[in-house]
Motif scaffolding. Sequence first.
Motif, mmCIF file in Angstrom:
data_model
loop_
_atom_site.group_PDB
_atom_site.id
_atom_site.type_symbol
_atom_site.label_atom_id
_atom_site.label_comp_id
_atom_site.label_asym_id
_atom_site.label_seq_id
_atom_site.Cartn_x
_atom_site.Cartn_y
_atom_site.Cartn_z
ATOM 1 N N TYR A 127 10.206 -9.159 -4.266
ATOM 2 C CA TYR A 127 10.037 -8.415 -5.521
ATOM 3 C C TYR A 127 9.618 -9.371 -6.652
ATOM 4 O O TYR A 127 8.489 -9.355 -7.126
ATOM 5 C CB TYR A 127 11.347 -7.729 -5.939
ATOM 6 N N HIS A 167 4.916 2.542 -5.980
ATOM 7 C CA HIS A 167 4.754 2.542 -4.522
ATOM 8 C C HIS A 167 3.805 3.629 -4.026
ATOM 9 O O HIS A 167 3.383 3.586 -2.868
ATOM 10 C CB HIS A 167 6.111 2.708 -3.841
ATOM 11 N N GLU A 204 6.308 -4.609 -2.592
ATOM 12 C CA GLU A 204 7.380 -4.860 -3.555
ATOM 13 C C GLU A 204 6.976 -5.833 -4.669
ATOM 14 O O GLU A 204 7.429 -5.697 -5.803
ATOM 15 C CB GLU A 204 8.631 -5.395 -2.841
ATOM 16 N N GLU A 216 10.596 5.232 -2.396
ATOM 17 C CA GLU A 216 9.204 5.592 -2.654
ATOM 18 C C GLU A 216 8.711 6.713 -1.741
ATOM 19 O O GLU A 216 7.668 6.594 -1.120
ATOM 20 C CB GLU A 216 8.316 4.354 -2.517
ATOM 21 N N HIS A 274 9.028 1.913 -10.983
ATOM 22 C CA HIS A 274 8.922 1.095 -9.772
ATOM 23 C C HIS A 274 8.625 1.971 -8.551
ATOM 24 O O HIS A 274 7.720 1.667 -7.767
ATOM 25 C CB HIS A 274 10.201 0.284 -9.551
HETATM 26 ZN ZN LIG Z 1 10.346 -1.027 -4.208
#
Ligand SMILES: [Zn+2]
Length: 419
Positions: A262, A183, A202, A155, A179
């Motif tokens: 996550y 971030h 996450e 990220e 994803h």
């Molecule tokens: Zn991540």
Amino acid sequence: STAPSGEPWIATAVQGEGCDIFWPCIDSPHGEPGRVDLHITVPSDLSAPSNGRFLGKVDHGDGWTTWNWTAKSPNTYAIALNVGPYEEIAGEYRSRFGNTIPMAYWHLKSDTPEQVQALFAQFPKMLDFFEATVGPYPFGDEKMGVVETPHLGMEHQTINAYGNGYKIDGRGYDWLLQHEFAHEWFGNQLTNQNADDMWLHEGLGSYMQPLYARWLLGDRYMQRELANQREGLINKYPVVSGTPKTEDEVYKGDVGPGNDIYSKGSLISHSLRMLIGDAAFHEAITRLVYGRPDPRPGNFAPLYRSTGDFLEIVNAVTGQDYGWFFRGYLYNAALPVLMQTREGGVLRLEWATGDGGVFPMPLEVEIDGAVQVVAMTGGRGQVAVPGDAHVLIDPQNKVLRQMDVIDELQAYKAAQKPK
Ligand SMILES: [Zn+2]
């Protein structure tokens, strides 16, 4: 690494090792500098895209060129060097908030043009989703930037690393790109107070993929992603311990929550949204990420957040105390267990959590097709059921909990693994 066309292909990623491995910095989440200027000198046939705004390049006439960048308030581990035989594809995004956001993707020259175009076409769609779901893109005066890397992804602020190889997996979008882009909000705009709060990056970041699947394709696609996340839960260490941790102590599954930050973080976020409703969830997320309910370009700056901050915000937005929800899901390793007994025409339900705390999570119960809500006040509830009625608990799978079907699957898979 070496690019397919033979030139050097260089990337950095220092989450874990820390920024001090290659630039002078304070290696702590709290060490965010106000501004970082980057001057990267590379062979003139290579490109050096980086964080923030491009200030131009200087060709020294001796085969070397310096690329100049300046980045505001970068997350310390989000400063990255990327050098390679890149071409840039660029465009502009007109935001619902009135500003125009530059978009740029640096890809290898050897890539297939159709794949490059298809990935770049996803940029504005993802901006649409995040700006509607969370709020303004935090770095709109710099750019939405992505660079192709030899590693999977990271990220890096305004220069997200992309190494997913244009895979098509039936989700309808590139999950890795989405994803890492999440971030920019959960990681770079909102930075955790301590690695112990890493699920704010996450978990919320991983919930953005199922939500995006729904945004694009509908409930079936969201539920499929949530079901996949559910099958991988470990539940060995709590997602949040309540004491300061290093990144390794959080990311490594043998000493900490590992992958649960996550997937479990995502499923907890889903249960929270189902519990408090879309409007309250949206307001809580917006306040969490920006520190205000009305973010507009220019009226906010990156901030630090803890799990406790999130609970305070949820309580303020809803006017209720959701301490039991945070404690039950985040500070306990084990998932809440729903105990059920059915006799004499009555179904009795009771929640059991790892620490024995009261868990008043309401439940929908479908009895012969008719849905009732059981309030579960004090963690207990009961409902009348005719002797032969078919009972289905939580028909829309809103509530994260221990499920025999998952335990059996995980045990079966573990037994199949070669010893
Ligand atoms: Zn991540």
